[in-house]
Design a protein around this motif. Structure first.
Motif, PDB file in Angstrom:
ATOM      1  N   ASN A   1      -8.606  -1.336   5.339  1.00 43.60           N
ATOM      2  CA  ASN A   1      -8.847  -0.483   6.499  1.00 43.60           C
ATOM      3  C   ASN A   1      -8.984   0.996   6.161  1.00 43.60           C
ATOM      4  O   ASN A   1      -9.641   1.731   6.893  1.00 43.60           O
ATOM      5  N   SER A   2      -8.366   1.442   5.090  1.00 48.60           N
ATOM      6  CA  SER A   2      -8.365   2.875   4.779  1.00 48.60           C
ATOM      7  C   SER A   2      -9.436   3.288   3.778  1.00 48.60           C
ATOM      8  O   SER A   2      -9.845   4.444   3.761  1.00 48.60           O
ATOM      9  N   GLY A   3      -9.845   2.374   2.918  1.00 45.42           N
ATOM     10  CA  GLY A   3     -10.836   2.704   1.899  1.00 45.42           C
ATOM     11  C   GLY A   3     -10.265   3.434   0.692  1.00 45.42           C
ATOM     12  O   GLY A   3     -11.007   3.831  -0.194  1.00 45.42           O
ATOM     13  N   VAL A   4      -8.944   3.612   0.619  1.00 55.87           N
ATOM     14  CA  VAL A   4      -8.340   4.247  -0.551  1.00 55.87           C
ATOM     15  C   VAL A   4      -8.125   3.209  -1.637  1.00 55.87           C
ATOM     16  O   VAL A   4      -8.174   2.002  -1.377  1.00 55.87           O
ATOM     17  N   ARG A   5      -7.878   3.681  -2.863  1.00 55.04           N
ATOM     18  CA  ARG A   5      -7.663   2.770  -3.983  1.00 55.04           C
ATOM     19  C   ARG A   5      -6.255   2.846  -4.554  1.00 55.04           C
ATOM     20  O   ARG A   5      -5.906   2.100  -5.454  1.00 55.04           O
ATOM     21  N   ARG A   6      -5.464   3.787  -4.005  1.00 58.64           N
ATOM     22  CA  ARG A   6      -4.083   3.960  -4.469  1.00 58.64           C
ATOM     23  C   ARG A   6      -3.198   4.266  -3.273  1.00 58.64           C
ATOM     24  O   ARG A   6      -3.554   5.093  -2.434  1.00 58.64           O
ATOM     25  N   LEU A   7      -2.051   3.611  -3.217  1.00 61.99           N
ATOM     26  CA  LEU A   7      -1.121   3.805  -2.104  1.00 61.99           C
ATOM     27  C   LEU A   7       0.267   4.155  -2.629  1.00 61.99           C
ATOM     28  O   LEU A   7       0.873   3.365  -3.359  1.00 61.99           O
ATOM     29  N   PRO A   8       0.790   5.318  -2.251  1.00 59.21           N
ATOM     30  CA  PRO A   8       2.200   5.564  -2.529  1.00 59.21           C
ATOM     31  C   PRO A   8       3.047   4.557  -1.746  1.00 59.21           C
ATOM     32  O   PRO A   8       2.752   4.254  -0.588  1.00 59.21           O
ATOM     33  N   VAL A   9       4.051   4.026  -2.397  1.00 56.46           N
ATOM     34  CA  VAL A   9       4.958   3.070  -1.769  1.00 56.46           C
ATOM     35  C   VAL A   9       6.220   3.835  -1.367  1.00 56.46           C
ATOM     36  O   VAL A   9       6.812   4.540  -2.190  1.00 56.46           O
ATOM     37  N   VAL A  10       6.579   3.700  -0.105  1.00 61.40           N
ATOM     38  CA  VAL A  10       7.712   4.471   0.407  1.00 61.40           C
ATOM     39  C   VAL A  10       8.837   3.554   0.879  1.00 61.40           C
ATOM     40  O   VAL A  10       8.608   2.411   1.260  1.00 61.40           O
ATOM     41  N   ASP A  11      10.036   4.104   0.813  1.00 58.80           N
ATOM     42  CA  ASP A  11      11.221   3.490   1.384  1.00 58.80           C
ATOM     43  C   ASP A  11      11.773   4.557   2.324  1.00 58.80           C
ATOM     44  O   ASP A  11      12.401   5.522   1.866  1.00 58.80           O
ATOM     45  N   GLY A  12      11.467   4.419   3.595  1.00 61.34           N
ATOM     46  CA  GLY A  12      11.767   5.493   4.537  1.00 61.34           C
ATOM     47  C   GLY A  12      10.816   6.640   4.275  1.00 61.34           C
ATOM     48  O   GLY A  12       9.607   6.470   4.303  1.00 61.34           O
ATOM     49  N   HIS A  13      11.348   7.800   3.928  1.00 65.78           N
ATOM     50  CA  HIS A  13      10.515   8.962   3.610  1.00 65.78           C
ATOM     51  C   HIS A  13      10.455   9.232   2.114  1.00 65.78           C
ATOM     52  O   HIS A  13       9.824  10.191   1.682  1.00 65.78           O
ATOM     53  N   ARG A  14      11.102   8.389   1.328  1.00 68.60           N
ATOM     54  CA  ARG A  14      11.191   8.591  -0.117  1.00 68.60           C
ATOM     55  C   ARG A  14      10.141   7.749  -0.834  1.00 68.60           C
ATOM     56  O   ARG A  14      10.004   6.549  -0.583  1.00 68.60           O
ATOM     57  N   VAL A  15       9.379   8.366  -1.745  1.00 66.96           N
ATOM     58  CA  VAL A  15       8.385   7.635  -2.542  1.00 66.96           C
ATOM     59  C   VAL A  15       9.116   6.880  -3.644  1.00 66.96           C
ATOM     60  O   VAL A  15       9.870   7.477  -4.414  1.00 66.96           O
ATOM     61  N   VAL A  16       8.871   5.554  -3.710  1.00 68.68           N
ATOM     62  CA  VAL A  16       9.567   4.730  -4.702  1.00 68.68           C
ATOM     63  C   VAL A  16       8.626   4.107  -5.721  1.00 68.68           C
ATOM     64  O   VAL A  16       9.075   3.509  -6.695  1.00 68.68           O
ATOM     65  N   GLY A  17       7.316   4.227  -5.505  1.00 67.57           N
ATOM     66  CA  GLY A  17       6.383   3.644  -6.450  1.00 67.57           C
ATOM     67  C   GLY A  17       4.957   3.885  -6.032  1.00 67.57           C
ATOM     68  O   GLY A  17       4.674   4.626  -5.084  1.00 67.57           O
ATOM     69  N   MET A  18       4.047   3.236  -6.757  1.00 64.35           N
ATOM     70  CA  MET A  18       2.617   3.358  -6.494  1.00 64.35           C
ATOM     71  C   MET A  18       1.995   1.962  -6.576  1.00 64.35           C
ATOM     72  O   MET A  18       2.335   1.173  -7.460  1.00 64.35           O
ATOM     73  N   LEU A  19       1.126   1.671  -5.640  1.00 66.27           N
ATOM     74  CA  LEU A  19       0.402   0.405  -5.624  1.00 66.27           C
ATOM     75  C   LEU A  19      -1.082   0.733  -5.684  1.00 66.27           C
ATOM     76  O   LEU A  19      -1.558   1.586  -4.930  1.00 66.27           O
ATOM     77  N   THR A  20      -1.800   0.065  -6.574  1.00 61.37           N
ATOM     78  CA  THR A  20      -3.233   0.324  -6.731  1.00 61.37           C
ATOM     79  C   THR A  20      -4.039  -0.940  -6.451  1.00 61.37           C
ATOM     80  O   THR A  20      -3.507  -2.055  -6.473  1.00 61.37           O
ATOM     81  N   VAL A  21      -5.306  -0.741  -6.220  1.00 57.40           N
ATOM     82  CA  VAL A  21      -6.212  -1.881  -6.051  1.00 57.40           C
ATOM     83  C   VAL A  21      -6.151  -2.762  -7.296  1.00 57.40           C
ATOM     84  O   VAL A  21      -6.182  -3.988  -7.199  1.00 57.40           O
TER      85      VAL A  21
END
Length: 163
Positions: free
Chosen positions: A93-113
């Motif tokens: 739906n977004s067309g991005v290739r990388r997504l920051p993974v969050v736990d609440g407001h804290r970034v905990v990782g990165m998910l890519t295509v």
């Protein structure tokens, strides 16, 4: 399965005042194509290698300009506890290739295509594994030794695609 099972952790981060040149060196050093831009623990945006190559260079930014000038904000994110199918939908739906993974407001990782492609490859391998083994265990037949088999009715072999 949850997104957290597929993500890379931790995400490499910089702050918005980091220079474009420093961000590029950071990506090179860590072997990543994007950085999360944070202020303390709060996600402010994301900067990708494409942002640097296209926005910074084509926009005539200097390597000493802040990365905040070329980052994408707000960043599209996915929650660590969401099912992986939510990540597939978010990418689609977004067309991005990388997504920051969050736990609440804290970034905990990165998910890519690419992470999801590896998931797809594993699933296909799991599905086709038994079929592939049965094919590999069959003894070679005439098709393997002399080319395509002819039809049983004495007709000619099927035409090749090159014809």
């Amino acid at each position: 399965m949850n997104v957290s099972a597929y993500m890379s952790a931790p995400a490499v981060s910089v702050n918005a005042t980091t220079t474009i040149g420093e961000a590029a060196r950071c990506m090179d050093l860590h072997g990543v194509g994007c950085l999360v831009v944070t202020e303390g623990t709060v996600l402010r945006g994301i900067v990708t290698d494409r942002d640097i190559a296209v926005r910074a260079m084509a926009g005539e930014f200097d390597r000493d300009d802040p990365v905040g000038a070329v980052m994408t904000a707000p960043a599209v994110t996915v929650d660590a506890v969401q099912d992986i199918s939510a990540a597939y939908r978010t990418f689609r739906n977004s067309g991005v290739r990388r997504l920051p993974v969050v736990d609440g407001h804290r970034v905990v990782g990165m998910l890519t295509v690419d992470d999801l492609l590896m998931d797809v490859f594993r699933r296909v391998a799991d599905l086709l594994g038994p079929v592939a083994w049965s094919v590999l265990e069959e003894p070679p037949g005439p098709q393997d030794e002399i080319g395509p088999r002819t039809r049983d009715d004495g007709g000619s072999p099927p035409a090749s695609r090159a014809s």
